[in-house]
Design a protein around this motif. Structure first.
Motif, PDB file in Angstrom:
ATOM      1  N   MET A   1       0.848  -1.207   0.000  1.00  0.00           N
ATOM      2  CA  MET A   1       0.000   0.000   0.000  1.00  0.00           C
ATOM      3  C   MET A   1       0.882   1.255   0.000  1.00  0.00           C
ATOM      4  O   MET A   1       1.909   1.290   0.655  1.00  0.00           O
ATOM      5  CB  MET A   1      -0.888  -0.015   1.247  1.00  0.00           C
ATOM      6  CG  MET A   1      -1.897   1.123   1.282  1.00  0.00           C
ATOM      7  SD  MET A   1      -2.806   1.189   2.830  1.00  0.00           S
ATOM      8  CE  MET A   1      -3.669  -0.377   2.789  1.00  0.00           C
ATOM      9  N   CYS A   2       0.449   2.277  -0.725  1.00  0.00           N
ATOM     10  CA  CYS A   2       1.282   3.485  -0.795  1.00  0.00           C
ATOM     11  C   CYS A   2       1.136   4.313   0.482  1.00  0.00           C
ATOM     12  O   CYS A   2       0.195   4.126   1.257  1.00  0.00           O
ATOM     13  CB  CYS A   2       0.948   4.297  -2.048  1.00  0.00           C
ATOM     14  SG  CYS A   2      -0.352   5.515  -1.837  1.00  0.00           S
ATOM     15  N   LEU A   3       2.065   5.227   0.672  1.00  0.00           N
ATOM     16  CA  LEU A   3       2.075   6.048   1.889  1.00  0.00           C
ATOM     17  C   LEU A   3       0.762   6.819   2.054  1.00  0.00           C
ATOM     18  O   LEU A   3       0.167   6.832   3.136  1.00  0.00           O
ATOM     19  CB  LEU A   3       3.258   7.028   1.838  1.00  0.00           C
ATOM     20  CG  LEU A   3       3.301   8.060   2.961  1.00  0.00           C
ATOM     21  CD1 LEU A   3       3.486   7.373   4.308  1.00  0.00           C
ATOM     22  CD2 LEU A   3       4.407   9.068   2.724  1.00  0.00           C
ATOM     23  N   THR A   4       0.311   7.453   0.975  1.00  0.00           N
ATOM     24  CA  THR A   4      -0.917   8.259   1.072  1.00  0.00           C
ATOM     25  C   THR A   4      -2.108   7.377   1.427  1.00  0.00           C
ATOM     26  O   THR A   4      -2.919   7.739   2.291  1.00  0.00           O
ATOM     27  CB  THR A   4      -1.169   9.021  -0.240  1.00  0.00           C
ATOM     28  OG1 THR A   4      -0.007   9.786  -0.547  1.00  0.00           O
ATOM     29  CG2 THR A   4      -2.369   9.949  -0.117  1.00  0.00           C
ATOM     30  N   CYS A   5      -2.205   6.207   0.774  1.00  0.00           N
ATOM     31  CA  CYS A   5      -3.309   5.293   1.109  1.00  0.00           C
ATOM     32  C   CYS A   5      -3.219   4.853   2.570  1.00  0.00           C
ATOM     33  O   CYS A   5      -4.248   4.703   3.232  1.00  0.00           O
ATOM     34  CB  CYS A   5      -3.299   4.087   0.176  1.00  0.00           C
ATOM     35  SG  CYS A   5      -3.940   4.446  -1.477  1.00  0.00           S
ATOM     36  N   SER A   6      -2.014   4.673   3.085  1.00  0.00           N
ATOM     37  CA  SER A   6      -1.916   4.252   4.485  1.00  0.00           C
ATOM     38  C   SER A   6      -2.300   5.398   5.428  1.00  0.00           C
ATOM     39  O   SER A   6      -2.814   5.144   6.524  1.00  0.00           O
ATOM     40  CB  SER A   6      -0.535   3.678   4.808  1.00  0.00           C
ATOM     41  OG  SER A   6       0.442   4.669   4.745  1.00  0.00           O
ATOM     42  N   ARG A  45      -8.864   8.561  -3.318  1.00  0.00           N
ATOM     43  CA  ARG A  45      -8.653   7.412  -4.209  1.00  0.00           C
ATOM     44  C   ARG A  45      -7.212   7.363  -4.675  1.00  0.00           C
ATOM     45  O   ARG A  45      -6.599   8.390  -4.946  1.00  0.00           O
ATOM     46  CB  ARG A  45      -9.523   7.566  -5.474  1.00  0.00           C
ATOM     47  CG  ARG A  45     -10.986   7.331  -5.289  1.00  0.00           C
ATOM     48  CD  ARG A  45     -11.663   7.238  -6.658  1.00  0.00           C
ATOM     49  NE  ARG A  45     -11.363   8.384  -7.539  1.00  0.00           N
ATOM     50  CZ  ARG A  45     -11.144   8.287  -8.845  1.00  0.00           C
ATOM     51  NH1 ARG A  45     -11.159   7.105  -9.446  1.00  0.00           N
ATOM     52  NH2 ARG A  45     -10.894   9.365  -9.578  1.00  0.00           N
ATOM     53  N   HIS A  46      -6.702   6.157  -4.827  1.00  0.00           N
ATOM     54  CA  HIS A  46      -5.347   6.019  -5.363  1.00  0.00           C
ATOM     55  C   HIS A  46      -5.393   6.156  -6.883  1.00  0.00           C
ATOM     56  O   HIS A  46      -5.649   5.189  -7.597  1.00  0.00           O
ATOM     57  CB  HIS A  46      -4.720   4.677  -4.972  1.00  0.00           C
ATOM     58  CG  HIS A  46      -3.295   4.569  -5.441  1.00  0.00           C
ATOM     59  ND1 HIS A  46      -2.221   4.749  -4.601  1.00  0.00           N
ATOM     60  CD2 HIS A  46      -2.776   4.331  -6.671  1.00  0.00           C
ATOM     61  CE1 HIS A  46      -1.093   4.631  -5.299  1.00  0.00           C
ATOM     62  NE2 HIS A  46      -1.405   4.371  -6.561  1.00  0.00           N
ATOM     63  N   ILE A  47      -5.155   7.362  -7.351  1.00  0.00           N
ATOM     64  CA  ILE A  47      -5.012   7.583  -8.785  1.00  0.00           C
ATOM     65  C   ILE A  47      -3.643   8.230  -8.984  1.00  0.00           C
ATOM     66  O   ILE A  47      -3.067   8.757  -8.031  1.00  0.00           O
ATOM     67  CB  ILE A  47      -6.131   8.483  -9.353  1.00  0.00           C
ATOM     68  CG1 ILE A  47      -6.202   9.795  -8.569  1.00  0.00           C
ATOM     69  CG2 ILE A  47      -7.467   7.764  -9.359  1.00  0.00           C
ATOM     70  CD1 ILE A  47      -7.130  10.802  -9.206  1.00  0.00           C
ATOM     71  N   THR A  91       3.510   7.705  -5.821  1.00  0.00           N
ATOM     72  CA  THR A  91       2.797   7.804  -7.103  1.00  0.00           C
ATOM     73  C   THR A  91       1.347   8.269  -6.925  1.00  0.00           C
ATOM     74  O   THR A  91       0.748   8.759  -7.862  1.00  0.00           O
ATOM     75  CB  THR A  91       2.811   6.456  -7.848  1.00  0.00           C
ATOM     76  OG1 THR A  91       2.243   5.459  -6.990  1.00  0.00           O
ATOM     77  CG2 THR A  91       4.223   6.070  -8.241  1.00  0.00           C
ATOM     78  N   HIS A  92       0.794   8.087  -5.726  1.00  0.00           N
ATOM     79  CA  HIS A  92      -0.568   8.546  -5.422  1.00  0.00           C
ATOM     80  C   HIS A  92      -0.615  10.050  -5.726  1.00  0.00           C
ATOM     81  O   HIS A  92       0.145  10.826  -5.145  1.00  0.00           O
ATOM     82  CB  HIS A  92      -0.841   8.280  -3.940  1.00  0.00           C
ATOM     83  CG  HIS A  92      -2.262   8.432  -3.519  1.00  0.00           C
ATOM     84  ND1 HIS A  92      -2.940   7.428  -2.869  1.00  0.00           N
ATOM     85  CD2 HIS A  92      -3.128   9.475  -3.602  1.00  0.00           C
ATOM     86  CE1 HIS A  92      -4.171   7.846  -2.583  1.00  0.00           C
ATOM     87  NE2 HIS A  92      -4.304   9.088  -3.017  1.00  0.00           N
ATOM     88  N   PHE A  93      -1.495  10.454  -6.607  1.00  0.00           N
ATOM     89  CA  PHE A  93      -1.499  11.847  -7.052  1.00  0.00           C
ATOM     90  C   PHE A  93      -1.648  12.806  -5.863  1.00  0.00           C
ATOM     91  O   PHE A  93      -2.475  12.599  -4.979  1.00  0.00           O
ATOM     92  CB  PHE A  93      -2.639  12.093  -8.044  1.00  0.00           C
ATOM     93  CG  PHE A  93      -2.643  13.491  -8.569  1.00  0.00           C
ATOM     94  CD1 PHE A  93      -1.759  13.855  -9.567  1.00  0.00           C
ATOM     95  CD2 PHE A  93      -3.485  14.443  -8.034  1.00  0.00           C
ATOM     96  CE1 PHE A  93      -1.717  15.163 -10.030  1.00  0.00           C
ATOM     97  CE2 PHE A  93      -3.453  15.757  -8.498  1.00  0.00           C
ATOM     98  CZ  PHE A  93      -2.573  16.108  -9.495  1.00  0.00           C
TER      99      PHE A  93
HETATM  100 ZN   LIG Z   1      -2.345   5.477  -2.722  1.00  0.00          ZN
END
Ligand SMILES: [Zn+2]
Length: 159
Positions: A1-6, A45-47, A91-93
């Motif tokens: 999972m990306c940092l922003t999503c976490s 959202r992960h975009i 990469t999460h915008f």
């Molecule tokens: Zn993300």
């Protein structure tokens, strides 16, 4: 999972916690820069591209950015606010909301100027390197008062 999503999922706590969150966007302080008010604004959202933003995400990013820039400009020492999006590390915008303080202009000309003119991209890049710090070593005393001022604006939309 990306940092922003976490961060969205509550698994990682950035300094000062979540500053603002609604159904579309998330605002938090940069996790590893000792620059008070250096904020990160992302869609939930992960975009990975601006072109993937929904209309609502775009709208909320615009509204939140405007409100945040207005608060930052009222803070002592902040002369200007830069907005940037790179997506190289995460990469999460997301947008970087970078307050340019008066004291930043004291850095040597070769670090922040091109042909004797202040070079915003160079200054941003220089400061991101110079003030980078491990999240656990961040000095909260500088950062929390700025975060509090921004939180108050979202808590009371009339001001
Ligand atoms: Zn993300």
């Amino acid at each position: 999972m990306c940092l922003t999503c976490s961060i969205v999922n509550g698994e990682f706590f950035p300094v000062g916690g979540i500053i603002y969150k609604d159904n579309y966007v998330l605002l938090h302080h940069c996790i590893d820069l000792q620059i008070p008010g250096y904020l990160i604004l992302s869609p939930l959202r992960h975009i990975e591209s601006y072109s993937d933003l929904s209309q609502n995400e775009m709208l909320h990013i615009g509204i939140v950015t405007k409100a945040v820039v207005a608060v930052l400009k009222r803070i002592d020492g902040i002369e200007k606010v830069y907005l940037a999006s790179f997506g190289e590390e995460t990469t999460h915008f997301h947008f970087h909301i970078f307050p340019r303080y008066k004291w930043m202009l004291n850095h040597s000309a070769e670090e922040i100027r091109t042909d004797n003119m202040l070079d915003g991209a160079k200054l941003l890049s220089f400061c991101r390197k110079k003030y980078k710090i491990q999240p656990t070593f961040i000095n909260k005393e500088d950062i929390l008062p700025v975060i509090e001022q921004i939180k108050q604006v979202f808590a009371n939309p009339d001001c």
